[in-house]
Design an enzyme around this catalytic site. Structure first.
Site, PDB file in Angstrom:
ATOM      1  N   SER A 541       0.928  -1.331   0.011  1.00 56.66           N
ATOM      2  CA  SER A 541       0.085  -0.088  -0.239  1.00 56.66           C
ATOM      3  C   SER A 541       0.965   1.468   0.102  1.00 56.66           C
ATOM      4  O   SER A 541       1.848   1.416  -1.037  1.00 56.66           O
ATOM      5  CB  SER A 541      -0.894   0.106   1.104  1.00 56.66           C
ATOM      6  OG  SER A 541      -1.890   0.930   0.838  1.00 56.66           O
ATOM      7  N   ASP A 626      -9.639  -3.576  -5.478  1.00 60.17           N
ATOM      8  CA  ASP A 626      -9.215  -2.745  -4.724  1.00 60.17           C
ATOM      9  C   ASP A 626      -9.649  -1.399  -4.563  1.00 60.17           C
ATOM     10  O   ASP A 626      -9.824  -0.809  -5.572  1.00 60.17           O
ATOM     11  CB  ASP A 626      -7.657  -2.562  -4.845  1.00 60.17           C
ATOM     12  CG  ASP A 626      -6.780  -2.149  -3.627  1.00 60.17           C
ATOM     13  OD1 ASP A 626      -7.604  -1.223  -2.865  1.00 60.17           O
ATOM     14  OD2 ASP A 626      -5.678  -2.518  -3.304  1.00 60.17           O
ATOM     15  N   HIS A 661      -8.186  -4.775  -1.534  1.00 58.77           N
ATOM     16  CA  HIS A 661      -6.939  -4.464  -0.918  1.00 58.77           C
ATOM     17  C   HIS A 661      -6.133  -5.417   0.080  1.00 58.77           C
ATOM     18  O   HIS A 661      -5.157  -5.386   0.102  1.00 58.77           O
ATOM     19  CB  HIS A 661      -7.200  -2.794  -0.162  1.00 58.77           C
ATOM     20  CG  HIS A 661      -5.891  -1.995   0.136  1.00 58.77           C
ATOM     21  ND1 HIS A 661      -5.157  -1.580  -0.955  1.00 58.77           N
ATOM     22  CD2 HIS A 661      -5.408  -1.588   1.300  1.00 58.77           C
ATOM     23  CE1 HIS A 661      -4.080  -1.097  -0.412  1.00 58.77           C
ATOM     24  NE2 HIS A 661      -4.257  -0.857   0.992  1.00 58.77           N
TER      25      HIS A 661
END
Length: 689
Positions: A541, A626, A661
């Site tokens: 991330s 995501d 995600h």
């Protein structure tokens, strides 16, 4: 092996130049077309990359399976959490052997009572490739449970209600929510948060009355500022429904007596830019944890329930320059503070009558301690968690009155060869280029020599003030037992050394995060823990953005890098306010509509700074659904790397077409992704079993 790899040709993404102009500056984005998730050519490209990844890693498939089975075998499959008591019931979560998902259950009054299963997620997940249950909230009379479900991994939850007496799930379905909700004390009024359909920002709080049509639910709060997110919860004292609204830089709360849900919420203290605060209720006061008046590391204040504006706030615990107050737990007789001092967690216990004030004792430099689930207000028992890089996680009940501890559970490592004494952890300090000392937490197997030939996996996150504490991992043993050293670099941008540590790694100081990581890498090489031939890096991330940064700035230091769900197209994303999370991020990265921030961002944005140079071996992973980092960021980045890199090293890209995600949803499915990552590093080290 290398010869075979070169025969498999990587995909080549088509180049369609798009000009992006702002502030009189034009960027050419040749892969902008990958932004269109509905375009069959985009899906085709992602599938080609997946196919290439499959072929290139075919020789490690057996090893991946072995790693997966090895990691899975260390997990106690029929595991149960330590029960906690709330409103007359003991609640716990358990897993059954061979099953991927948790079972939520409770027992009335006594742990010897008959079990009542609230939710069996294994049954609920049937027919779904992704499943997540969240936000279980029990009504005050214990008869109803609201809960949220996501079967796409886009973090858009549907709230439903279950009758716990009959087992029936009511027909009510409330779409596009955060999944969390909270009951008023009348057992029929539910408050919840809706998300904006397009940006997925949590912006509206509604009131739902059981049995009524959700389309007629009353809007009780609308957060119009796009940099804020709204949420709703109940105070631990069960007296107030609280609406919170937060941005990176400020907070605002509204309160409502939980016995009178039809009344209007009252503003607690209006937002001021730069003033963060959080509130907890106790008797006749609210306790306020805040950075007001320059209290960078926060201070604790209190205010009467009837006069909550800041001119009524009185200081309880003053600000300290070297101690960050991270959290507050309130009990009937005790106030508990979670602090951070010189990077380490501390738990401070104080009696309200001021008869006692003491710290729980912890004794090494690579541990994590935190207060656990403490929903019961009228108790002397503090539940807290403890683990370290070498010690499995424990759940401990501490009697604040008698000071006796009871270890309720220590994480079981289902491996007869595991002994924590066989591993060593330490904390060392690298010096950054500006002279700042950067801490590194390390763990490795006993007997390791500093020869410069040890493989090191260096990890960091370094954004949003999120601190990566040194914690135990059963899956990580698969690396340590094969000679790897695991290193956490506590770079600026996290909050490891207090709030200033965060401030020095955001906005126009963001590059400190990258250079800190690089300086830690150089120090690990200099001190002979490893060499560039054996150094690996991993981040996900915003930590994936960090990986993109170090790959552009110091590619020669690493043999292999994994960037998971990486935020790499910083400028374009931050200029697109239709993308989920963009506007709320301006206080973290800056607003590129302002020229100064645009130019600074452009100077480090990984996608914008890919150049013709040698890069190490790279694996990039993402999820098609995501909502936090859109799949096209890593897709474009990989395409550009393929076009420009001048080396013969491998570049792999894997898109999980079913996930978002967080990756796969089942506890064992997620381990397959870890096995894939580990096999990548181990294969580069020439380790195949």
């Amino acid at each position: 092996m290398q010869v075979i790899k070169q025969e498999i040709l990587p995909p080549k993404a088509e180049k369609i130049a798009k000009e992006l102009t702002i502030h009189g500056d034009t960027r050419i984005d040749n892969y902008f077309w990958l932004n269109d998730r509905e375009n069959p050519k985009v899906i085709e490209y992602l599938k080609e990359e997946n196919d290439y990844n499959e072929k290139m890693t075919a020789h490690t498939k057996q090893f991946q399976h072995k790693l997966f089975e090895e990691m899975k075998a260390r997990i106690k499959e029929d595991d149960t959490s330590v029960p906690y008591k709330l409103n007359g019931y003991w609640y716990y979560v358990r897993f059954e052997t061979g099953k991927n998902y948790p079972i939520y259950a409770r027992k009335k009054e006594s742990l010897e009572a008959e079990e009542q299963i609230l939710f069996d997620c294994n049954k609920m997940a049937e027919g779904h490739s992704y499943f997540k249950l969240t936000g279980i909230s029990i009504s005050p009379n214990n008869k109803l449970a609201s809960f949220g479900i996501d079967t796409v991994s886009r973090r858009k939850y549907t709230i439903q209600v279950k009758n716990l007496e009959t087992g029936e799930i009511l027909p009510t379905k409330i779409e596009t929510t955060t999944g969390s909700s909270t009951w008023a004390n009348d057992n029929k009024t539910l408050f919840y948060t809706r998300k904006d359909e397009k940006t997925l920002r949590s912006d509206k709080i509604y009131q739902h009355i059981l049995g009524e049509d959700p389309s007629k639910d009353m809007l009780v709060y609308h957060e119009k500022d796009e940099t804020f997110n709204a949420y709703v919860y109940k105070s631990k004292s069960r007296k107030y429904i609280i609406i919170g609204s937060s941005s990176t830089m400020s907070d605002e709360y509204r309160i409502l007596d939980a016995d009178h849900p039809r009344e209007e919420f009252k503003l607690f203290q209006k937002r001021e830019r730069g003033v963060e605060y959080g509130i907890a209720h106790y008797k006749h006061h609210f306790y306020v944890l805040t950075n007001k008046d320059g209290a960078t590391n926060f201070k604790l204040m209190k205010t009467p329930v009837e006069n909550t504006t800041s001119n009524n706030w009185e200081e309880v615990i003053p600000h300290q320059k070297d101690v960050l107050i991270e959290d507050v737990d309130i009990f009937e007789h005790y106030l508990v503070l979670t602090e951070r001092f010189q990077g380490l967690n501390r738990i401070r216990i104080m009696r309200w009558d001021e008869q006692e004030d003491y710290y729980l004792p912890f004794d090494n430099e690579t541990y994590t301690a935190y207060t656990g689930n403490n929903p019961d207000f009228e108790t002397d028992i503090l539940r807290y968690g403890y683990n370290s890089l070498t010690t499995p996680a424990s759940v401990i009940d501490f009697n604040m009155k008698t000071k006796e501890s009871e270890v309720r559970k220590e994480q079981t490592v289902e491996d007869p060869t595991f002994q924590k004494e066989n591993y060593i952890s330490e904390r060392i300090w690298a010096t950054a280029e500006d002279g700042t000392k950067i801490p590194i937490s390390l763990v490795y197997k006993k007997g390791l020599e500093k020869s410069g030939n040890n493989p090191v996996l260096q990890y960091a996150y370094g954004s949003y003030g999120h601190t990566t504490d040194p914690s135990f991992s059963t899956s990580r043993l698969s690396l340590l037992n094969r000679g790897f050293i695991f290193a956490i670099s506590h770079v600026r941008g996290g909050e490891y050394l207090g709030r200033n540590w965060y401030e020095d790694g955001k906005l126009l100081q963001k590059k400190n995060t990258f250079t800190d990581f690089i300086d830690c890498s150089k120090f690990l090489i200099q001190e002979k823990y490893t060499s560039a031939k054996h150094l690996y890096a991993f981040g996900g991330s915003a930590g994936g953005m960090l990986m993109g940064g170090i790959l552009n700035m110091a590619p020669q230091l690493y043999n292999g890098v994994i960037a998971a769900v990486p935020f790499v197209d910083v400028v374009t994303t931050m200029l697109d306010d239709s993308i989920p999370l963009t506007t709320g991020e301006y206080d973290e990265w800056g607003n590129p509509n302002n020229r100064e921030y645009y130019e600074y961002m452009k100077s480090y944005s990984p996608y914008d700074n890919v150049i013709a140079q040698d890069y190490p071996n790279i694996l990039v992973t993402t999820g098609f659904h995501d909502s936090q980092v859109q799949y096209w960021e890593p897709a474009k980045w990989v395409a550009k790397l393929r076009e420009l890199k001048t080396d013969k090293n491998i570049l792999l890209f894997h898109t999980n077409m079913e996930a978002g995600h967080g990756g796969a949803s089942g506890r064992f499915e997620a381990l397959k992704e870890v096995a894939e990552d580990y096999a990548f590093f181990l294969d580069l080290e020439g380790i195949s079993e």
